[in-house]
Enzyme design. Structure first.
Site: not given
Ligand code: GLY
Length: 321
Positions: A46, A167, A185, A195, A218-219
């Site tokens: 990640s 992340t 991340t 993105r 994170t999420g």
């Molecule tokens: N929280 C990391 C992401 O959505 O890229």
């Protein structure tokens, strides 16, 4: 009191960061060194090297950092080919009049800074990507993915809600009482090219203010961007909430979001005195913590706050009225 907290996967970098803090190093340097260790860990899919790629098979990295002394901040996003985006985020903060560089501009800056370049896509990550796309893109062939005229449809199919999280984040408090928050991340696996999630966005993925504290997420980044989650935690403390109240409110606020793509969220937070907590919409989640008396980080339980998942896929696509 010096202290470090972070996501569970930050543990590999915390001992080195703690040594630095014990020797009088700054919170900024501690955050950077801890996160660099995770970026270099190819087993973490990640973050950094070994991170899962976008739908085209390219690893695109995001990172951000904020100095709690004055809320100066730096970030890079959609960066390809450089191993340590957190260091570039720090350099953006320290060398440019800007806060945030993306894509080609971020890569150009990395070249000028003589940052370490390298291939980020490892064979294990490539294999998982290829298997997933072969399964979902059939009967189209994987090699045709680059030319798909309707990539936007396929990215939704290939997106795996189980891989929207990951992340690394770290919050450090140094001997002077200064606080810094950083995040890095590879983002949402199989994401649409370009993105950008919450991790490089100040106020969404991270926030640090010596006067009140720091938070880092994170999420599912799309949720933290929409709700300005990291800033929400700190703003609630500014308005008088305790750390526990502030974190619980910020999580509950995410549950009130509408839309079709609500998944999970986690964040860690620290108040200005170094009190700390973790929050998660997943039960039994933990976060990493280390203080000066410890030889190794420990994992502590996060406060669980339910977020109702609403995850709809291709079949539900349609124009929003
Ligand atoms: N929280 C990391 C992401 O959505 O890229």
């Amino acid at each position: 009191m010096i202290r470090l907290i972070g996501s569970e996967n930050a543990g590999v970098g915390l001992p080195q960061a703690m040594d630095l803090l014990r020797n009088g190093g700054s919170a900024i340097a501690a955050v950077e060194i801890a996160i660099r260790a995770v970026e270099a860990n190819a087993d973490d899919h990640s973050v950094g090297l070994g991170g899962y790629p976008n739908i085209l098979g390219q690893v695109e990295l995001d990172a951000g950092i904020m100095d709690g002394r004055d809320r100066t901040s730096g970030a890079v996003a959609a960066l390809k080919g450089y191993l340590h985006p957190i260091s570039l985020a720090r350099l953006v903060m320290e060398r440019l009049p800007h806060v945030f560089l993306v894509g080609e501009g971020a890569a150009r800056f990395a070249r000028e800074m003589e940052a370490e370049a390298g291939e980020l896509l490892t064979e294990p990550a490539r294999e998982v990507w290829a298997r997933r796309l072969e399964q979902d893109l059939a009967p189209r062939k994987l090699k045709e993915v680059t030319d798909l005229p309707d990539l936007w449809r396929w990215v939704e199919i290939a997106t795996d809600p189980q891989r929207t999280h990951g992340t690394v984040n770290v919050i450090a408090r140094d001997a002077q009482g200064h606080i810094c928050a950083g995040v890095s991340t590879s983002g949402w696996a199989w994401k649409y090219p370009g993105r950008v999630g919450d991790s490089p966005i100040a106020g969404a993925g991270f926030y640090a203010d010596d006067r009140y504290g720091a938070a880092a997420c994170t999420g599912t980044g799309e949720m933290a961007i929409r709700a300005a989650t990291a800033h929400s935690v700190i703003f609630a403390m500014q308005m008088g909430a305790t750390l526990l109240e502030a974190g619980t409110r910020a999580m509950a606020d995410l549950n009130d979001l509408g839309g079709r793509y609500l998944a999970g969220m986690n964040f860690v937070a620290m108040d200005r005195d170094g009190n700390h907590a973790g929050f998660s919409s997943y039960e039994n989640a933990t976060y990493a913590h280390m203080d000066a008396s410890m030889d190794a980080p420990e994992l502590l339980p996060r406060t669980y706050v339910a977020i109702k998942q609403r995850w709809e896929r291709q079949s539900s696509l349609g124009n929003r009225q």
